[in-house]
Design an enzyme around this catalytic site. Sequence first.
Site, PDB file in Angstrom:
ATOM      1  CD  GLU A 135      -2.459   1.575   2.747  1.00 37.94           C
ATOM      2  OE1 GLU A 135      -3.765   2.044   2.527  1.00 37.94           O
ATOM      3  OE2 GLU A 135      -2.112   1.280   3.745  1.00 37.94           O
ATOM      4  CD1 TRP A 183      -6.130   1.044  -0.024  1.00 41.08           C
ATOM      5  CD2 TRP A 183      -8.174   2.416  -0.104  1.00 41.08           C
ATOM      6  NE1 TRP A 183      -5.755   2.009   0.617  1.00 41.08           N
ATOM      7  CE2 TRP A 183      -6.993   3.017   0.880  1.00 41.08           C
ATOM      8  CE3 TRP A 183      -9.191   3.403   0.144  1.00 41.08           C
ATOM      9  CZ2 TRP A 183      -6.624   4.364   1.441  1.00 41.08           C
ATOM     10  CZ3 TRP A 183      -9.213   4.369   0.720  1.00 41.08           C
ATOM     11  CH2 TRP A 183      -7.885   5.017   1.394  1.00 41.08           C
ATOM     12  NE  ARG A 230      -9.775  12.558   8.348  1.00 40.08           N
ATOM     13  CZ  ARG A 230     -10.835  11.697   8.329  1.00 40.08           C
ATOM     14  NH1 ARG A 230     -11.682  11.940   9.365  1.00 40.08           N
ATOM     15  NH2 ARG A 230     -11.220  10.960   7.407  1.00 40.08           N
TER      16      ARG A 230
END
Length: 318
Positions: free
Chosen positions: A75, A97, A220
Site C-alpha cells: 500500500e 481498499w 485525524r
Amino acid sequence: MATASIPSELVGPGHPERQYLDLMRRIREEGSERVDRTGIGTRSIFGTMLRYDLSDGMMPLITTKRVYWKTATREMLWFLTGETNIRPLVLQGVKIWNEWPHANYVRQTGDAISLGDFVQRIADDEDFAARWGDLGPVYGKQWVDWPTYRYRKDGLYEKGEGINQVAEVIASLRANPGSRRHIIEGWNVAELDRMALPPCHKTYQFHVAGNRLNCALYQRSCDVALGLPFNLWGGALLTRMIAQQVDLEPGEFVWMGGDTHLYLNHEELIAEQLGREPQGLPRLEIKRRPDSIFGYRIEDFEVHDYQPHPPIKAPVAV
C-alpha cells in the site's frame, strides 16, 4: 533526540507494544460512546500519542495479532506512485481498499454484486476498473501530484504543474536539515468531496537530530483495532525509506491521534487481543538502496524475528 536502543531481550511488561495495548484498553474503559459516520458507533478519546524507537532496525509491528506487513508495504509503495485506482493493488492480492469502490458501485448502479465478484471484475476488466475502481484524489495523488492553478490575465485560472511533496521533502532534508518545514500533507480541502475517504493519516513532519531522522505523524481519525497497526507500520516504513535516501539513521517515530476510537462491533477482537502478551522484537532489513524514493520494490524489504500470535478477523466499517 531519539530514545536509546531497546535491548533485544526486552519483552513482557516493558515491551514497546505495551503502549498500543494500553491505548486500546484506555479507550475501551474510558472512551465516550459516539454515533459515527458508519452508523456502527464507537468508543472514542481525543488527543493521543505513541512513540517508537526505530534504531537497530526496530519497527512498531504488532505481535499480539498477525499484521500482514507486506500488504501494508505494498500500500505504501502504491501511495508513492500517485496511483488512485485499486486495480494495481487488486492484482497484487491487496484487499484493504476494496470495500469503498464496491459500496459506491452498488449505491450508484443498484447492482447488488458481491464484493468478491466486484473485485474479480476489477482485476479482469481494465475498462470497468477505470470507471469503478478509482478512489478519487486520495493519499498518493496529494503526496506526489498536489494540484496547482495559475492565474491568467483574463481573470481565469489554468491548471499548473503538480507538486511532488515527497521529492521536495527529501530535497529539503538534504539541503536544509534544520528546517521546520519538512512536511507531507494529504488534507487538500478543495478536493475532499472527491475522495472515497478523506485522509486519516494526514500530516507527516520530519525532523533531523544529529545524524537521525525523526518523524511525527498526525492522524485525524484512527480505528485502533484494525487501522492503527497498519498506520504504525506505514509511517515507520516511510521514515526508514526516507532516512536511507538522505543518508541519515532512523530515529524516533511519533504517532499522534485526534479522534482515536474502537468500533463497538470489534469487542471480541479487542478482548482477545488484550488477553495476549507481546512476543519478540521484529526488525526490518532494507536490502537495497534504489536511486530514488520512488524506486523501492516489495522484494527490498525483509522482516526478521516476527513470530506473532494468530490473526484476529473483524469487519471493516465503511
